[in-house]
Design a protein around this motif. Structure first.
Motif, mmCIF file in Angstrom:
data_model
loop_
_atom_site.group_PDB
_atom_site.id
_atom_site.type_symbol
_atom_site.label_atom_id
_atom_site.label_comp_id
_atom_site.label_asym_id
_atom_site.label_seq_id
_atom_site.Cartn_x
_atom_site.Cartn_y
_atom_site.Cartn_z
ATOM 1 N N GLY A 73 -4.985 -3.224 -2.409
ATOM 2 C CA GLY A 73 -5.671 -2.010 -1.940
ATOM 3 C C GLY A 73 -4.924 -1.197 -0.900
ATOM 4 O O GLY A 73 -5.416 -0.153 -0.473
ATOM 5 N N GLY A 74 -3.762 -1.648 -0.504
ATOM 6 C CA GLY A 74 -2.963 -0.862 0.434
ATOM 7 C C GLY A 74 -3.586 -0.791 1.823
ATOM 8 O O GLY A 74 -4.704 -1.277 2.054
ATOM 9 N N ALA A 75 -2.871 -0.150 2.717
ATOM 10 C CA ALA A 75 -3.364 0.003 4.094
ATOM 11 C C ALA A 75 -4.678 0.782 4.096
ATOM 12 O O ALA A 75 -5.547 0.544 4.938
ATOM 13 C CB ALA A 75 -2.318 0.718 4.936
ATOM 14 N N THR A 76 -4.830 1.676 3.146
ATOM 15 C CA THR A 76 -6.029 2.519 3.109
ATOM 16 C C THR A 76 -7.305 1.695 2.931
ATOM 17 O O THR A 76 -8.358 2.059 3.450
ATOM 18 C CB THR A 76 -5.877 3.572 1.988
ATOM 19 O OG1 THR A 76 -4.668 4.300 2.236
ATOM 20 C CG2 THR A 76 -7.036 4.535 1.953
ATOM 21 N N PHE A 79 -8.467 0.465 6.247
ATOM 22 C CA PHE A 79 -9.173 1.442 7.088
ATOM 23 C C PHE A 79 -10.675 1.140 7.107
ATOM 24 O O PHE A 79 -11.330 1.346 8.113
ATOM 25 C CB PHE A 79 -8.947 2.882 6.581
ATOM 26 C CG PHE A 79 -7.532 3.379 6.698
ATOM 27 C CD1 PHE A 79 -6.579 2.688 7.431
ATOM 28 C CD2 PHE A 79 -7.146 4.566 6.073
ATOM 29 C CE1 PHE A 79 -5.270 3.159 7.541
ATOM 30 C CE2 PHE A 79 -5.842 5.040 6.175
ATOM 31 C CZ PHE A 79 -4.906 4.341 6.901
ATOM 32 N N TRP A 101 -2.367 9.206 9.750
ATOM 33 C CA TRP A 101 -2.769 7.816 9.518
ATOM 34 C C TRP A 101 -3.624 7.275 10.655
ATOM 35 O O TRP A 101 -4.227 6.221 10.528
ATOM 36 C CB TRP A 101 -1.546 6.929 9.294
ATOM 37 C CG TRP A 101 -0.787 7.287 8.059
ATOM 38 C CD1 TRP A 101 0.542 7.615 7.991
ATOM 39 C CD2 TRP A 101 -1.279 7.356 6.705
ATOM 40 N NE1 TRP A 101 0.893 7.896 6.690
ATOM 41 C CE2 TRP A 101 -0.200 7.748 5.882
ATOM 42 C CE3 TRP A 101 -2.530 7.146 6.123
ATOM 43 C CZ2 TRP A 101 -0.334 7.925 4.499
ATOM 44 C CZ3 TRP A 101 -2.670 7.324 4.743
ATOM 45 C CH2 TRP A 101 -1.577 7.704 3.947
ATOM 46 N N THR A 145 -2.294 3.062 15.524
ATOM 47 C CA THR A 145 -1.195 3.059 14.551
ATOM 48 C C THR A 145 0.094 2.917 15.342
ATOM 49 O O THR A 145 0.371 3.749 16.208
ATOM 50 C CB THR A 145 -1.188 4.392 13.764
ATOM 51 O OG1 THR A 145 -2.527 4.712 13.391
ATOM 52 C CG2 THR A 145 -0.305 4.302 12.536
ATOM 53 N N ASN A 147 3.224 3.150 14.418
ATOM 54 C CA ASN A 147 4.254 4.133 14.078
ATOM 55 C C ASN A 147 3.647 5.182 13.153
ATOM 56 O O ASN A 147 3.099 4.834 12.109
ATOM 57 C CB ASN A 147 5.425 3.442 13.378
ATOM 58 C CG ASN A 147 6.563 4.391 13.059
ATOM 59 O OD1 ASN A 147 7.255 4.865 13.962
ATOM 60 N ND2 ASN A 147 6.755 4.698 11.788
ATOM 61 N N THR A 149 4.118 7.547 10.634
ATOM 62 C CA THR A 149 5.088 7.765 9.568
ATOM 63 C C THR A 149 5.326 9.246 9.254
ATOM 64 O O THR A 149 6.441 9.645 8.965
ATOM 65 C CB THR A 149 4.558 7.081 8.289
ATOM 66 O OG1 THR A 149 3.867 5.893 8.657
ATOM 67 C CG2 THR A 149 5.674 6.749 7.331
ATOM 68 N N ASP A 168 -2.478 -0.794 12.733
ATOM 69 C CA ASP A 168 -1.855 -0.452 11.460
ATOM 70 C C ASP A 168 -0.351 -0.383 11.721
ATOM 71 O O ASP A 168 0.126 0.515 12.412
ATOM 72 C CB ASP A 168 -2.387 0.905 10.976
ATOM 73 C CG ASP A 168 -1.693 1.396 9.706
ATOM 74 O OD1 ASP A 168 -0.788 0.707 9.201
ATOM 75 O OD2 ASP A 168 -2.063 2.487 9.219
ATOM 76 N N SER A 170 1.977 -0.364 9.233
ATOM 77 C CA SER A 170 2.570 -0.157 7.907
ATOM 78 C C SER A 170 4.038 0.250 7.941
ATOM 79 O O SER A 170 4.832 -0.216 7.137
ATOM 80 C CB SER A 170 1.791 0.908 7.138
ATOM 81 O OG SER A 170 0.501 0.443 6.833
ATOM 82 N N SER A 171 4.393 1.149 8.868
ATOM 83 C CA SER A 171 5.746 1.689 8.774
ATOM 84 C C SER A 171 6.707 1.183 9.844
ATOM 85 O O SER A 171 7.840 1.653 9.905
ATOM 86 C CB SER A 171 5.703 3.219 8.777
ATOM 87 O OG SER A 171 4.971 3.689 9.878
ATOM 88 N N GLY A 189 0.749 -1.903 4.696
ATOM 89 C CA GLY A 189 1.094 -1.745 3.284
ATOM 90 C C GLY A 189 2.534 -2.198 3.124
ATOM 91 O O GLY A 189 3.369 -1.912 3.978
ATOM 92 N N GLN A 191 4.934 -1.375 1.134
ATOM 93 C CA GLN A 191 5.969 -0.530 0.507
ATOM 94 C C GLN A 191 6.916 0.178 1.458
ATOM 95 O O GLN A 191 7.727 0.971 1.030
ATOM 96 C CB GLN A 191 5.308 0.477 -0.431
ATOM 97 C CG GLN A 191 4.438 1.538 0.236
ATOM 98 C CD GLN A 191 2.998 1.099 0.457
ATOM 99 O OE1 GLN A 191 2.697 -0.067 0.485
ATOM 100 N NE2 GLN A 191 2.106 2.058 0.625
ATOM 101 N N LYS A 192 6.828 -0.097 2.766
ATOM 102 C CA LYS A 192 7.782 0.528 3.685
ATOM 103 C C LYS A 192 8.822 -0.468 4.194
ATOM 104 O O LYS A 192 9.999 -0.243 4.021
ATOM 105 C CB LYS A 192 7.048 1.204 4.834
ATOM 106 C CG LYS A 192 6.530 2.576 4.421
ATOM 107 C CD LYS A 192 5.107 2.821 4.768
ATOM 108 C CE LYS A 192 4.584 4.083 4.088
ATOM 109 N NZ LYS A 192 3.155 4.270 4.312
HETATM 110 C C1 LIG Z 1 1.912 4.680 4.237
HETATM 111 C C2 LIG Z 1 0.944 4.429 5.299
HETATM 112 C C3 LIG Z 1 -0.412 4.169 5.024
HETATM 113 C C4 LIG Z 1 -0.996 4.217 3.640
HETATM 114 O O1 LIG Z 1 -0.687 3.103 2.934
HETATM 115 P P1 LIG Z 1 -1.279 2.836 1.465
HETATM 116 O O2 LIG Z 1 -0.695 1.515 1.138
HETATM 117 O O3 LIG Z 1 -0.812 3.955 0.594
HETATM 118 O O4 LIG Z 1 -2.757 2.807 1.559
HETATM 119 C C5 LIG Z 1 -1.236 3.886 6.097
HETATM 120 N N1 LIG Z 1 -0.777 3.852 7.351
HETATM 121 C C6 LIG Z 1 0.516 4.105 7.652
HETATM 122 C C7 LIG Z 1 0.981 4.039 9.065
HETATM 123 C C8 LIG Z 1 1.402 4.409 6.632
HETATM 124 O O5 LIG Z 1 2.698 4.649 6.925
#
Ligand SMILES: *Cc1c(COP(=O)(O)O)cnc(C)c1O
Length: 356
Positions: A73-76, A79, A101, A145, A147, A149, A168, A170-171, A189, A191-192
């Motif tokens: 479900g990703g970072a979203t 939330f 974000w 958050t 960082n 992004t 969060d 993620s990045s 998430g 993918q970063k």
């Molecule tokens: C990319 C990003 C998200 C979103 O991530 P998803 O996996 O697409 O839900 C959330 N927070 C930060 C800081 C991001 O860089």
């Protein structure tokens, strides 16, 4: 030669691509593809998941209270999964709003309880990190958050509070040394900086769970995921495999402290170049500049297209800024080699000479 400055999904180590593609054809000499193995076969996928969890614990130096989960479900999804698990309707959580974000999780948390936005940098288009905010000590948790992004700011400090911290990351996860045990919950998430899209790393201190009164669907309940070792249902097998390979690579590089040194060099080279050339204009307050995503515009916006075309010609991808900010964004994640930044810096100097 491609230089990949994409913001996400983004560059991963070349050896990870090679190993992952081999595993699609023949996983660990089983004659089977990683895409066709049963996730509950204890001898095949379970060791991958175990290794990914062990490497995460080792690289983040986590204590035994902190559980590592790989979720969908990703970072979203986090939330809303965070407030769903941590915030009762009559309780208040504190949030910091430092960008796109930062604001989205605020909207989602309001579905579950009260939200106190302790500070926002929206007044200046999210180009700085507020400093003098107060986190009320009775807040259920404080969310921020690390960082941003899209806007290119980064928190270079951890807020001094006794309130449980939720972040969060993620990045910028695993890009710099931090006391990760200081956080009650971390999500990112993949993918970063960690792997392929489709999976989400969640690190949670199990002691903060179990205080909400609402009924939680199993897939939303962190405790159920902990009990089932991230295998409540079919996990994103391939995405977790790519994470495991990337974590192995990170360990081979010498761990987080070693890549942080290189990340510092990359960021210093890029920002020094930007600062030395009047053609370019970084948009973010100096003290809050992100070492993962550098955002800048041009003094003369008419030159932007020419520079963009030049980057394209030189094999540089992902340099265009987010549509909400414009200009340029250069992402400097762990897997990006210093040499790519050197090539970019040289191109910038060349461009500046031409337009001096
Ligand atoms: C990319 C990003 C998200 C979103 O991530 P998803 O996996 O697409 O839900 C959330 N927070 C930060 C800081 C991001 O860089």
């Amino acid at each position: 030669m491609i230089h990949n400055f994409n913001a996400g999904p983004s560059i991963l180590p070349k050896q990870v691509f090679e190993q992952a593609s081999r595993a699609i054809l023949n996983f660990n000499d089983t004659g089977l593809s990683i895409l066709e193995i049963g996730h509950r076969t204890t001898t095949l996928f379970q060791p991958v998941l175990d290794e990914a969890i062990a490497l995460t614990k080792e690289l983040m130096q986590l204590d035994n209270d902190h559980e590592v989960l790989f979720l969908h479900g990703g970072a979203t999804t986090q939330f809303f999964q965070v407030p769903m698990n941590l915030l009762n309707e009559n309780e208040t959580a504190a949030y910091l709003d430092c960008g796109t974000w930062g604001s989205k999780p605020i909207k989602e948390a309001k579905l579950f309880g009260n939200v106190n936005v302790v500070a926002s940098s929206k007044d200046k288009n999210y180009t700085y990190i507020p400093r003098d905010f107060v986190i009320p000590p009775d807040s259920k948790y404080f969310h921020y958050t690390t960082n941003n992004t899209i806007e290119g700011t980064q928190m270079h400090f951890v807020p001094d509070t006794k309130v449980p911290l939720v972040a969060d990351m993620s990045s910028d996860i695993l890009s710099r040394v931090m006391n990760f045990n200081r956080f009650s919950l971390i999500y990112a998430g993949a993918q970063k900086n960690i792997g392929a899209a489709g999976v989400n790393l969640v690190v949670v201190n199990k002691n903060i769970l179990g205080t909400v009164s609402r009924a939680l669907p199993s897939m939303m309940d962190y405790r159920k995921h902990i009990e089932n070792g991230s295998m409540l249902n079919t996990p994103p097998v391939f995405a977790i495999y790519v994470c495991m390979l990337t974590l192995r690579w990170l360990k081979e590089q010498g761990g987080v402290a070693a890549v942080e040194k290189i990340n510092d060099q990359k960021a210093a080279l890029l920002y020094d170049t930007l600062d030395s050339i009047p053609v370019f204009k970084p948009t973010v307050a100096k003290a809050d500049r992100s070492k993962m995503n550098a955002v800048f515009v041009m003094e003369n916006p008419e030159l932007e297209k020419e520079f963009l075309d030049l980057c394209k010609k030189e094999g540089m991808v992902g340099v265009k800024g987010h549509r909400s900010v414009g200009g340029f964004r250069i992402s400097l994640y762990n897997a990006l080699p210093l040499s790519s930044v050197e090539v970019l810096a040289a191109l910038m100097k060349h461009f500046a000479l031409k337009h001096a």
